[in-house]
Design a protein around this motif. Structure first.
Motif, PDB file in Angstrom:
ATOM      1  N   LEU A   1      20.079 -68.473  28.083  1.00 51.00           N
ATOM      2  CA  LEU A   1      19.145 -67.996  27.066  1.00 51.00           C
ATOM      3  C   LEU A   1      17.812 -68.737  27.146  1.00 51.00           C
ATOM      4  O   LEU A   1      16.742 -68.134  27.055  1.00 51.00           O
ATOM      5  CB  LEU A   1      19.755 -68.135  25.677  1.00 51.00           C
ATOM      6  N   PHE A   2      17.883 -70.056  27.331  1.00 53.69           N
ATOM      7  CA  PHE A   2      16.667 -70.851  27.450  1.00 53.69           C
ATOM      8  C   PHE A   2      15.886 -70.469  28.705  1.00 53.69           C
ATOM      9  O   PHE A   2      14.657 -70.353  28.677  1.00 53.69           O
ATOM     10  CB  PHE A   2      17.001 -72.348  27.467  1.00 53.69           C
ATOM     11  N   GLY A   3      16.591 -70.244  29.809  1.00 55.16           N
ATOM     12  CA  GLY A   3      15.935 -69.836  31.048  1.00 55.16           C
ATOM     13  C   GLY A   3      15.266 -68.486  30.930  1.00 55.16           C
ATOM     14  O   GLY A   3      14.152 -68.285  31.423  1.00 55.16           O
ATOM     15  N   PHE A   4      15.933 -67.545  30.270  1.00 56.08           N
ATOM     16  CA  PHE A   4      15.342 -66.224  30.072  1.00 56.08           C
ATOM     17  C   PHE A   4      14.095 -66.319  29.196  1.00 56.08           C
ATOM     18  O   PHE A   4      13.059 -65.720  29.493  1.00 56.08           O
ATOM     19  CB  PHE A   4      16.355 -65.270  29.452  1.00 56.08           C
ATOM     20  N   PHE A   5      14.166 -67.104  28.128  1.00 55.84           N
ATOM     21  CA  PHE A   5      13.014 -67.283  27.242  1.00 55.84           C
ATOM     22  C   PHE A   5      11.862 -67.952  27.987  1.00 55.84           C
ATOM     23  O   PHE A   5      10.707 -67.533  27.874  1.00 55.84           O
ATOM     24  CB  PHE A   5      13.419 -68.106  26.021  1.00 55.84           C
ATOM     25  N   LEU A   6      12.166 -68.986  28.766  1.00 54.64           N
ATOM     26  CA  LEU A   6      11.134 -69.687  29.517  1.00 54.64           C
ATOM     27  C   LEU A   6      10.491 -68.766  30.550  1.00 54.64           C
ATOM     28  O   LEU A   6       9.275 -68.786  30.753  1.00 54.64           O
ATOM     29  CB  LEU A   6      11.738 -70.917  30.197  1.00 54.64           C
ATOM     30  N   TYR A   7      11.300 -67.945  31.201  1.00 58.72           N
ATOM     31  CA  TYR A   7      10.773 -66.970  32.158  1.00 58.72           C
ATOM     32  C   TYR A   7       9.836 -65.980  31.463  1.00 58.72           C
ATOM     33  O   TYR A   7       8.765 -65.655  31.996  1.00 58.72           O
ATOM     34  CB  TYR A   7      11.916 -66.236  32.845  1.00 58.72           C
ATOM     35  N   CYS A   8      10.222 -65.494  30.305  1.00 55.35           N
ATOM     36  CA  CYS A   8       9.372 -64.557  29.567  1.00 55.35           C
ATOM     37  C   CYS A   8       8.033 -65.184  29.199  1.00 55.35           C
ATOM     38  O   CYS A   8       6.982 -64.554  29.349  1.00 55.35           O
ATOM     39  CB  CYS A   8      10.076 -64.074  28.303  1.00 55.35           C
ATOM     40  N   VAL A   9       8.063 -66.423  28.743  1.00 57.09           N
ATOM     41  CA  VAL A   9       6.820 -67.109  28.376  1.00 57.09           C
ATOM     42  C   VAL A   9       5.943 -67.307  29.611  1.00 57.09           C
ATOM     43  O   VAL A   9       4.733 -67.044  29.576  1.00 57.09           O
ATOM     44  CB  VAL A   9       7.131 -68.459  27.688  1.00 57.09           C
ATOM     45  N   PHE A  10       6.533 -67.769  30.715  1.00 51.38           N
ATOM     46  CA  PHE A  10       5.770 -68.008  31.930  1.00 51.38           C
ATOM     47  C   PHE A  10       5.155 -66.713  32.462  1.00 51.38           C
ATOM     48  O   PHE A  10       3.982 -66.678  32.829  1.00 51.38           O
ATOM     49  CB  PHE A  10       6.660 -68.646  33.004  1.00 51.38           C
ATOM     50  N   GLN A  11       5.922 -65.639  32.491  1.00 52.49           N
ATOM     51  CA  GLN A  11       5.415 -64.363  32.986  1.00 52.49           C
ATOM     52  C   GLN A  11       4.308 -63.812  32.090  1.00 52.49           C
ATOM     53  O   GLN A  11       3.344 -63.223  32.576  1.00 52.49           O
ATOM     54  CB  GLN A  11       6.539 -63.336  33.091  1.00 52.49           C
ATOM     55  N   THR A  12       4.428 -63.994  30.789  1.00 52.17           N
ATOM     56  CA  THR A  12       3.395 -63.528  29.868  1.00 52.17           C
ATOM     57  C   THR A  12       2.097 -64.292  30.088  1.00 52.17           C
ATOM     58  O   THR A  12       1.011 -63.698  30.143  1.00 52.17           O
ATOM     59  CB  THR A  12       3.863 -63.670  28.412  1.00 52.17           C
ATOM     60  N   LEU A  13       2.194 -65.603  30.226  1.00 56.10           N
ATOM     61  CA  LEU A  13       0.995 -66.404  30.493  1.00 56.10           C
ATOM     62  C   LEU A  13       0.373 -66.037  31.838  1.00 56.10           C
ATOM     63  O   LEU A  13      -0.849 -65.940  31.962  1.00 56.10           O
ATOM     64  CB  LEU A  13       1.334 -67.891  30.449  1.00 56.10           C
ATOM     65  N   TRP A  14       1.206 -65.834  32.850  1.00 54.68           N
ATOM     66  CA  TRP A  14       0.705 -65.443  34.169  1.00 54.68           C
ATOM     67  C   TRP A  14       0.023 -64.076  34.107  1.00 54.68           C
ATOM     68  O   TRP A  14      -1.019 -63.866  34.730  1.00 54.68           O
ATOM     69  CB  TRP A  14       1.876 -65.419  35.153  1.00 54.68           C
TER      70      TRP A  14
END
Length: 66
Positions: free
Chosen positions: A45-58
């Motif tokens: 869950l933490f990895g999925f959330f972190l991926y979403c945040v990183f992709q949004t910023l990118w």
């Protein structure tokens, strides 16, 4: 329009992720009683959330908004 593709990607990805977790949970592959299973689920869950945040910023960086 570019932001809609990002939202669509996360909705479909989140739905597939949730279905996968749900199916493995209902087939008794995971259990809250085991510490390893709780850690695995929380890391996923933490990895999925972190991926979403990183992709949004990118995505915003590519559009020149940040």
């Amino acid at each position: 329009m570019n932001l809609l593709s990002l939202v669509y990607q996360f909705l479909i990805g989140g739905l597939i992720f949730a279905v996968g977790v749900f199916l493995s949970w209902t087939s008794s592959d995971y259990s809250w009683k085991k510490r390893e299973d709780r850690l695995t689920l929380s890391y996923m869950l933490f990895g999925f959330f972190l991926y979403c945040v990183f992709q949004t910023l990118w995505h915003f960086h590519a559009l020149g908004k940040i």
